[in-house]
Motif scaffolding. Structure first.
Motif, PDB file in Angstrom:
ATOM      1  N   GLU A 238      -1.149  -1.003   5.545  1.00 26.89           N
ATOM      2  CA  GLU A 238      -1.944  -2.036   4.455  1.00 26.89           C
ATOM      3  C   GLU A 238      -0.546  -3.492   5.119  1.00 26.89           C
ATOM      4  OE1 GLU A 238      -4.344  -2.781   1.019  1.00 26.89           O
ATOM      5  OE2 GLU A 238      -3.102  -0.687   1.107  1.00 26.89           O
TER       6      GLU A 238
ATOM      7  N   LYS B 111     -12.672   0.952   9.107  1.00 31.09           N
ATOM      8  CA  LYS B 111     -13.070  -0.003   8.725  1.00 31.09           C
ATOM      9  C   LYS B 111     -13.743  -0.488  10.083  1.00 31.09           C
ATOM     10  CE  LYS B 111     -12.907  -1.082   4.381  1.00 31.09           C
ATOM     11  NZ  LYS B 111     -13.470  -1.164   3.191  1.00 31.09           N
TER      12      LYS B 111
ATOM     13  N   HIS C  70      -6.660 -10.031   5.114  1.00 35.36           N
ATOM     14  CA  HIS C  70      -6.251  -8.464   4.342  1.00 35.36           C
ATOM     15  C   HIS C  70      -6.480  -7.751   5.303  1.00 35.36           C
ATOM     16  CE1 HIS C  70      -4.785  -5.389   1.685  1.00 35.36           C
ATOM     17  NE2 HIS C  70      -5.807  -4.824   1.179  1.00 35.36           N
TER      18      HIS C  70
ATOM     19  N   HIS D 246      -6.742  -3.368   5.808  1.00 33.92           N
ATOM     20  CA  HIS D 246      -6.715  -2.011   5.653  1.00 33.92           C
ATOM     21  C   HIS D 246      -5.846  -0.926   6.385  1.00 33.92           C
ATOM     22  CE1 HIS D 246      -9.268  -3.742   1.816  1.00 33.92           C
ATOM     23  NE2 HIS D 246     -10.158  -4.052   2.869  1.00 33.92           N
TER      24      HIS D 246
ATOM     25  N   SER E 260      -7.178   1.465   6.305  1.00 35.34           N
ATOM     26  CA  SER E 260      -8.007   2.205   6.872  1.00 35.34           C
ATOM     27  C   SER E 260      -8.870   2.387   8.297  1.00 35.34           C
ATOM     28  CB  SER E 260      -8.998   2.938   5.874  1.00 35.34           C
ATOM     29  OG  SER E 260     -10.158   3.293   6.651  1.00 35.34           O
TER      30      SER E 260
ATOM     31  N   GLY F 233       0.535  -1.158   0.107  1.00 42.07           N
ATOM     32  CA  GLY F 233       0.179   0.322   0.251  1.00 42.07           C
ATOM     33  C   GLY F 233       0.411   1.149  -0.235  1.00 42.07           C
TER      34      GLY F 233
END
Length: 169
Positions: free
Chosen positions: A17, A43, A36, A38, A40, A12
């Motif tokens: 990430e 989430k 996986h 992320h 962010s 990323g």
């Protein structure tokens, strides 16, 4: 999950990430378990902790002997690939970014055989793969190049007498 089969890839744009991948070989069939993460924080926790299982398609033409595959190392390459290395057969390559993006269908692994000289030299010290072979090692450079180092006993040449300390790299 066996620790020898698990790879972690950070990728990323520097936002935390990463992907964890466990590779299981069942002979001609295989599967990947992927988690996986992320980068962010928006989430929810359930989305962040879902493992996905995907079937694996092994390379058919000139591929590895999947029944005898022993993973000696898992190497991340270039922020995109995970490589499962058998020091006596070659490398199975997974494009992690494609694997997490593709929701449907099996994952295709690519196979990179060892150079012919490395395939012909030496036999696995421990056929079960429980003990690592100190004479073979693999790693990746910062430029994304994979390097396999093999240290083998030298064979005698017609020009000189070999001592017990002679070897080739």
């Amino acid at each position: 999950m066996a620790g020898d089969e698990i790879g972690i890839l950070c990728h990323g744009d520097g936002g935390g990430e990463f992907t964890v991948v466990d590779f299981t070989n069942f002979g001609h069939d295989g599967e990947l378990c992927l988690l996986h993460q992320h980068g962010s924080p928006e989430k929810d926790i359930e989305t962040l902790t879902q493992w996905r299982v995907k079937k694996v398609n092994f390379p058919q033409d000139n591929g590895p002997s999947v029944h005898h595959w022993i993973t000696d190392a898992v190497v991340p390459i270039d922020g995109r690939f995970l490589c499962w290395v058998d020091n006596y057969q070659g490398i199975l390559v997974l494009d992690v970014v494609l694997a997490i993006a593709d929701e449907e269908g099996p994952v295709q692994l690519r196979y990179i055989p060892l150079p012919e000289k490395a395939l012909q030299s030496g036999r696995r010290v421990d056929p079960d793969g429980d003990c690592p072979d100190a004479a073979r090692c693999v790693g990746a450079t910062a430029g994304g190049m994979v390097k396999l180092i093999c240290v083998d006993e030298a064979t005698s040449s017609s020009n000189r007498v070999m001592s017990s300390a002679d070897f080739t790299v």
